[in-house]
Write an enzyme that holds these catalytic residues in place. Structure first.
Site, PDB file in Angstrom:
ATOM      1  N   ARG A 107      -9.083   8.043  -0.707  1.00 47.97           N
ATOM      2  CA  ARG A 107     -10.046   8.458   0.301  1.00 47.97           C
ATOM      3  C   ARG A 107     -10.897   9.614  -0.211  1.00 47.97           C
ATOM      4  NH1 ARG A 107      -9.994   7.655   5.726  1.00 47.97           N
ATOM      5  NH2 ARG A 107      -8.626   5.998   6.538  1.00 47.97           N
ATOM      6  N   HIS A 114       1.742   1.183   5.872  1.00 47.96           N
ATOM      7  CA  HIS A 114       2.378   2.155   6.778  1.00 47.96           C
ATOM      8  C   HIS A 114       3.738   1.682   7.284  1.00 47.96           C
ATOM      9  CE1 HIS A 114       2.987   4.299  10.646  1.00 47.96           C
ATOM     10  NE2 HIS A 114       2.551   5.312   9.939  1.00 47.96           N
ATOM     11  N   HIS A 159      -5.456   3.568  -1.433  1.00 48.89           N
ATOM     12  CA  HIS A 159      -6.763   3.928  -0.864  1.00 48.89           C
ATOM     13  C   HIS A 159      -7.078   5.357  -1.286  1.00 48.89           C
ATOM     14  CE1 HIS A 159      -9.282   4.155   3.121  1.00 48.89           C
ATOM     15  NE2 HIS A 159      -9.989   4.448   2.054  1.00 48.89           N
ATOM     16  N   ASN A 163       0.851  -1.194   0.000  1.00 50.92           N
ATOM     17  CA  ASN A 163       0.000   0.000   0.000  1.00 50.92           C
ATOM     18  C   ASN A 163       0.883   1.239   0.000  1.00 50.92           C
ATOM     19  OD1 ASN A 163      -1.518   2.271   0.997  1.00 50.92           O
ATOM     20  ND2 ASN A 163      -3.147   0.835   1.551  1.00 50.92           N
ATOM     21  N   ARG A 211       4.314  18.941   1.564  1.00 48.44           N
ATOM     22  CA  ARG A 211       4.800  20.228   1.054  1.00 48.44           C
ATOM     23  C   ARG A 211       4.030  20.678  -0.189  1.00 48.44           C
ATOM     24  NH1 ARG A 211      10.048  21.571   2.866  1.00 48.44           N
ATOM     25  NH2 ARG A 211       9.934  21.379   5.150  1.00 48.44           N
ATOM     26  N   ARG A 249      -6.663  12.752   1.392  1.00 46.24           N
ATOM     27  CA  ARG A 249      -5.576  13.185   2.295  1.00 46.24           C
ATOM     28  C   ARG A 249      -4.216  12.664   1.835  1.00 46.24           C
ATOM     29  NH1 ARG A 249      -7.266   9.887   7.714  1.00 46.24           N
ATOM     30  NH2 ARG A 249      -9.257  10.890   7.212  1.00 46.24           N
ATOM     31  N   THR A 308      -6.877   6.732  10.848  1.00 47.52           N
ATOM     32  CA  THR A 308      -6.697   5.636   9.897  1.00 47.52           C
ATOM     33  C   THR A 308      -7.957   4.785   9.952  1.00 47.52           C
ATOM     34  OG1 THR A 308      -5.271   3.790   9.223  1.00 47.52           O
ATOM     35  CG2 THR A 308      -5.562   4.131  11.583  1.00 47.52           C
ATOM     36  N   THR A 309      -8.015   3.800   9.082  1.00 48.65           N
ATOM     37  CA  THR A 309      -9.227   2.973   9.044  1.00 48.65           C
ATOM     38  C   THR A 309      -9.428   2.306  10.388  1.00 48.65           C
ATOM     39  OG1 THR A 309      -8.878   2.573   6.708  1.00 48.65           O
ATOM     40  CG2 THR A 309     -10.360   1.067   7.840  1.00 48.65           C
ATOM     41  N   GLU A 339      -8.590   0.522  -3.015  1.00 48.87           N
ATOM     42  CA  GLU A 339      -9.410   0.558  -1.803  1.00 48.87           C
ATOM     43  C   GLU A 339     -10.285   1.803  -1.831  1.00 48.87           C
ATOM     44  OE1 GLU A 339      -6.598   0.488   1.384  1.00 48.87           O
ATOM     45  OE2 GLU A 339      -6.673  -1.693   1.523  1.00 48.87           O
ATOM     46  N   GLU A 369     -11.167  -9.232   3.327  1.00 50.57           N
ATOM     47  CA  GLU A 369      -9.865  -8.874   3.905  1.00 50.57           C
ATOM     48  C   GLU A 369     -10.104  -8.627   5.379  1.00 50.57           C
ATOM     49  OE1 GLU A 369      -7.311  -6.014   1.938  1.00 50.57           O
ATOM     50  OE2 GLU A 369      -6.425  -5.426   3.860  1.00 50.57           O
ATOM     51  N   HIS A 426      -3.751  -4.312   7.718  1.00 49.37           N
ATOM     52  CA  HIS A 426      -3.867  -3.100   8.537  1.00 49.37           C
ATOM     53  C   HIS A 426      -2.966  -3.167   9.757  1.00 49.37           C
ATOM     54  CE1 HIS A 426      -5.586   0.850   9.290  1.00 49.37           C
ATOM     55  NE2 HIS A 426      -5.246   0.585  10.522  1.00 49.37           N
ATOM     56  N   ASP A 475      -0.060   4.441   0.040  1.00 53.32           N
ATOM     57  CA  ASP A 475      -0.726   5.660   0.524  1.00 53.32           C
ATOM     58  C   ASP A 475       0.242   6.648   1.156  1.00 53.32           C
ATOM     59  OD1 ASP A 475      -3.739   4.062   1.903  1.00 53.32           O
ATOM     60  OD2 ASP A 475      -3.101   4.472  -0.157  1.00 53.32           O
ATOM     61  N   HIS A 476       1.128   6.146   2.004  1.00 53.47           N
ATOM     62  CA  HIS A 476       1.894   7.089   2.842  1.00 53.47           C
ATOM     63  C   HIS A 476       3.144   7.650   2.184  1.00 53.47           C
ATOM     64  CE1 HIS A 476      -1.140   6.880   5.754  1.00 53.47           C
ATOM     65  NE2 HIS A 476      -1.072   5.573   5.778  1.00 53.47           N
TER      66      HIS A 476
HETATM   67  C1  LIG Z   1      -8.060  -0.113   4.598  1.00 55.98           C
HETATM   68  C2  LIG Z   1      -6.703  -0.042   5.166  1.00 55.98           C
HETATM   69  O1  LIG Z   1      -6.405  -0.623   6.174  1.00 55.98           O
HETATM   70  C3  LIG Z   1      -5.685   0.842   4.557  1.00 55.98           C
HETATM   71  O2  LIG Z   1      -6.064   1.437   3.366  1.00 55.98           O
HETATM   72  C4  LIG Z   1      -5.444   1.915   5.551  1.00 55.98           C
HETATM   73  O3  LIG Z   1      -6.654   2.639   5.585  1.00 55.98           O
HETATM   74  C5  LIG Z   1      -4.265   2.742   5.135  1.00 55.98           C
HETATM   75  O4  LIG Z   1      -4.678   4.037   4.813  1.00 55.98           O
HETATM   76  P1  LIG Z   1      -4.919   5.115   5.992  1.00 55.98           P
HETATM   77  O5  LIG Z   1      -3.613   5.232   6.739  1.00 55.98           O
HETATM   78  O6  LIG Z   1      -5.347   6.349   5.277  1.00 55.98           O
HETATM   79  O7  LIG Z   1      -6.018   4.539   6.849  1.00 55.98           O
HETATM   80  N1  LIG Z   2      -5.817  -2.872   3.835  1.00 53.60           N
HETATM   81  C1  LIG Z   2      -4.588  -2.714   4.584  1.00 53.60           C
HETATM   82  C2  LIG Z   2      -3.641  -1.867   3.821  1.00 53.60           C
HETATM   83  O1  LIG Z   2      -3.811  -1.649   2.646  1.00 53.60           O
HETATM   84  C3  LIG Z   2      -2.437  -1.333   4.514  1.00 53.60           C
HETATM   85  O2  LIG Z   2      -2.754  -0.910   5.816  1.00 53.60           O
HETATM   86  P1  LIG Z   2      -1.515  -0.322   6.668  1.00 53.60           P
HETATM   87  O3  LIG Z   2      -0.410  -1.355   6.614  1.00 53.60           O
HETATM   88  O4  LIG Z   2      -1.095   0.954   6.016  1.00 53.60           O
HETATM   89  O5  LIG Z   2      -2.065  -0.136   8.053  1.00 53.60           O
END
Ligand SMILES: CC(=O)[C@@H](O)[C@H](O)COP(=O)(O)O
Ligand SMILES: NCC(=O)COP(=O)(O)O
Length: 261
Positions: free
Chosen positions: A55, A227, A53, A17, A28, A59, A110-111, A80, A161, A204, A19-20
């Site tokens: 959102r 994460h 994800h 994932n 920035r 964010r 977070t979720t 997601e 999941e 997660h 996202d971060h």
């Molecule tokens: C659904 C899930 O567990 C991940 O997508 C988690 O949400 C990571 O993204 P966030 O840190 O924005 O929650």
């Molecule tokens: N669905 C879990 C995911 O995509 C990653 O979650 P996290 O490891 O960022 O908490």
């Protein structure tokens, strides 16, 4: 070769994932670090799936990221999203191989919990049908609750999941008794899902330390980790972070694989 193509996986597949990476990029308001470049490096390091994800509040991952991920990344994408018309419309345009429907609350850091499938069965069933019609493999991000797992089967999802956040948090807090109790709850959920013919994924909050016990469960098909993998990458690089997570997954899954008839 990607096990999703070869069909031979040494244990659960790893969905990275990203996202971060986007969280850091957005800090920035610029374009660095680029989550799409990070996704490619993760694939080079052995990521089987790229998860993101989008959102509602954008964010971290933004719509332009999704377009570029779709254009540039050559492993299956796990999109997601919340169960909203806006997101389903975007998914119908992007057409990822996989979609994971998750709960969303603006105020959450977070979720937090799993999707309440039982409480909105028709809405989730309609979303599963809409996404299945365009060939997406739908998974539902739920707690390991028999009620939610059974509702997921009724909603027509082929996959769930299981939310590993409570287990991961217990590991983080050093509460072994709670972690073991959460593992038992997850294992019971996996058995219920298997009995209903559902594929089981998990994710997660998982870290290098907490991943092995989930990977060792034997019936988990995919682990989606973000994460902690991105955090680890700050110190060892993204490709090495992916290799490190793949190594702990393969090592943990080996006994379960050799035990299979
Ligand atoms: C659904 C899930 O567990 C991940 O997508 C988690 O949400 C990571 O993204 P966030 O840190 O924005 O929650
Ligand atoms: N669905 C879990 C995911 O995509 C990653 O979650 P996290 O490891 O960022 O908490």
């Amino acid at each position: 070769m990607n096990p999703l193509v070869s069909g031979v996986a040494p244990g659960p597949l790893l969905g990275v994932n990203i996202d971060h990476i986007a969280t850091l990029r957005n800090a920035r308001g610029g374009s660095f670090p680029d989550p799409v470049h990070a996704a490619q490096v993760a694939v080079d390091g052995g990521a089987d799936i790229i998860t993101f994800h989008l959102r509602e509040d954008r964010r971290h991952i933004r719509d332009a990221d999704v377009q570029r991920i779709k254009a540039d990344i050559r492993v299956p994408l796990n999109f997601e999203s919340a169960v909203t018309d806006e997101m389903l419309g975007i998914i119908e345009r992007i057409r990822p191989q996989m979609v994971c429907l998750v709960p969303e609350r603006r105020q959450e850091i977070t979720t937090e919990g799993g999707l309440d499938v039982a409480g909105q069965l028709e809405r989730v069933r309609n979303a599963c049908a809409r996404l299945g019609a365009i060939g997406c493999r739908v998974s539902l991000f739920i707690e390991a609750s028999p009620v939610q797992i059974e509702a997921s089967a009724r909603a027509g999802a082929p996959c769930v999941e299981l939310h590993t956040g409570a287990y991961a948090n217990a590991c983080e807090a050093g509460d072994d008794a709670l972690a073991q109790a959460e593992l038992r709850r997850l294992h019971a959920g996996i058995e219920v899902a298997r009995g209903l013919g559902l594929q089981t994924n998990a994710g997660h909050g998982l870290t290098l330390a907490s991943t092995p016990q989930i990977a060792a469960m034997g019936q988990v098909s995919e682990l989606h980790i973000g994460h902690a993998l991105v955090g680890h990458a700050l110190f060892v690089g993204m490709a090495q972070s992916v290799r490190d997570f793949k190594a702990v997954i393969a090592r943990a899954a080996a006994p379960a694989l050799t035990a299979r008839p």
